[in-house]
Design an enzyme around this catalytic site. Structure first.
Site, PDB file in Angstrom:
ATOM      1  N   GLU A  12       2.983   0.439   3.262  1.00 28.80           N
ATOM      2  CA  GLU A  12       2.483  -0.579   4.185  1.00 28.80           C
ATOM      3  C   GLU A  12       2.567  -1.934   3.463  1.00 28.80           C
ATOM      4  O   GLU A  12       2.020  -2.083   2.368  1.00 28.80           O
ATOM      5  CB  GLU A  12       1.038  -0.274   4.592  1.00 28.80           C
ATOM      6  N   HIS A  52       0.839  -1.210   0.000  1.00 28.62           N
ATOM      7  CA  HIS A  52       0.000   0.000   0.000  1.00 28.62           C
ATOM      8  C   HIS A  52       0.869   1.253   0.000  1.00 28.62           C
ATOM      9  O   HIS A  52       1.537   1.561   0.985  1.00 28.62           O
ATOM     10  CB  HIS A  52      -0.947  -0.021   1.223  1.00 28.62           C
TER      11      HIS A  52
END
Ligand code: CAA
Ligand code: NAD
Length: 315
Positions: free
Chosen positions: A182, A170
């Site tokens: 992430e 992410h």
């Protein structure tokens, strides 16, 4: 002499030349699917760090827009890295662009693909359909990752037979600037896959963190309810859009206020996130739909990408 050479190599690397700088990484050839705000940024930073990239979208016209967006962004990066060296600036841009090829076919070059990063519309059924097709075409070695903002990676991966080689990556908007990635490990994601994704994020010169497959991971679980509360404030007439944004910038030190950031992220994307969470947790008031957000999206006012959202923007 040796120290000088090492320092020069180091400068070359930190300045971001498009030569290969990946160390012991099994990930060199990547495919990025979706060439919108996020996909174009992911393709750019991957190419800047020496990866070969295939960037995929539905039409050539969309891909040409992505190419322009990447060129504009690269110019900003290059002008900072080589402020007094027009030749080096040009070389950096040419080398980086030469690492990106464009295709309307998601399986283009798939035989040599080490990693696929999906950054298409935030819709479970559409993502699953794409990954099912990719799973049938990709070699065993290929790792799959989704850049979803809010959907369950496990649920997306369930459309495939490679749960051990599936995780989340992410990124944050604008990708060339935001340092965090992430990295999401699902129950079935193998440690080897997770480590490869983590190393890939490091090789992009980002700062990865490890996240579980929970809704919104870390950032969006905190950020999205805050952004939507900004919209609810506006709906209630508590303050004007400009004052809400000014308050959070000057009073809380945020670089953008919530309504500016919503325009930047895309109102459609935020609506998809909120709708998905509301469907899963209808009793959670944080995830209640917003009439104002819905009506702006219905009118095609999606923020910066369409020229209008809470504010008017130059397209
Ligand atoms: N490409 C390359 N460089 C860029 C860029 C781009 N697209 N956009 C900005 N920059 C660079 C500029 O060149 C400039 O560099 P220097 O300071 O070194 O000169 C720097 O970034 C700052 O840019 P600006 O001066 O143009 O503007 P700014 O100071 O207002 O910063 C911003 C712009 C970086 C976008 C800043 O406003 C910001 O950080 N906003 C918040 C962004 C944010 O919160 N993103 C997360 C969104 S949530 C998400 O992404 C997750 C999700 O799933 C929805
Ligand atoms: P976007 O609307 O800018 O771009 C999406 C692109 O995907 C479009 O160009 C579209 O043509 C393409 N697309 C749609 N279906 C496709 C398909 N089947 N095959 C190939 N291409 C397809 O969206 P975005 O903001 O880049 O978001 C993409 C993903 O990244 C979403 O999952 C979103 O939640 C996530 N994300 C967005 C942000 C953000 O700030 N916008 C930040 C992090 C993550």
């Amino acid at each position: 002499m040796q120290a000088l050479a090492a320092r020069s190599l180091c400068q070359h690397i930190t300045r971001g030349m498009a030569t290969s700088v990946t160390r012991n990484s099994p990930i060199n050839n990547i495919t990025v699917i979706g060439s919108g705000l996020m996909g174009s940024g992911i393709a750019q930073v991957a190419a800047q760090t020496g990866h070969s990239v295939v960037l995929v979208d539905q039409t050539d016209a969309i891909l040409q827009k992505a190419k322009e967006r990447i060129a504009t962004s690269l110019k900003r990066v290059a002008s900072k890295q080589y402020p007094d060296d027009a030749k080096a600036m040009k070389q950096f841009m040419t080398e980086t662009m030469s690492k990106i090829s464009m295709s309307e076919d998601p399986t283009s070059n798939i035989g040599s693909c080490d990693l696929i990063v999906e950054a298409i519309v935030e819709n479970m059924a559409i993502k699953q359909k794409l990954f099912k097709q990719l799973d049938e075409a990709a070699p065993q070695k290929t790792i799959f990752a989704s850049n979803t903002s809010s959907l369950s990676i496990t649920e997306i991966a369930s459309a495939t037979d490679r749960l051990d080689r599936f995780g989340g990556l992410h990124f944050f908007n604008p990708v060339p600037v935001m340092k965090l990635v992430e990295v999401i490990k699902c129950n079935e994601t193998s440690q080897e896959t997770f480590d490869s994704l983590f190393m890939f994020a490091n090789n992009l010169r980002k700062h990865p963190i490890s996240c579980k497959d929970t809704p919104g991971f870390v950032v969006n679980r905190l950020l999205v309810p805050y952004l939507v509360e900004g919209v609810r404030m506006l709906e209630r007439g508590d303050a004007s859009a400009r004052d809400i944004d000014k308050a959070m910038k000057l009073g809380a030190g945020y670089p953008m206020g919530p309504l500016e950031l919503l325009d930047y992220v895309g109102l459609d994307t935020t609506k998809f996130i909120l709708d998905g969470w509301h469907e899963k947790e209808p009793d959670n008031p944080l995830f209640n739909p917003s009439e104002l957000l819905n009506s702006l999206v219905k009118d095609g006012k999606l923020g910066m990408k369409t020229g209008e959202g809470f504010y008017q923007h130059k397209k």
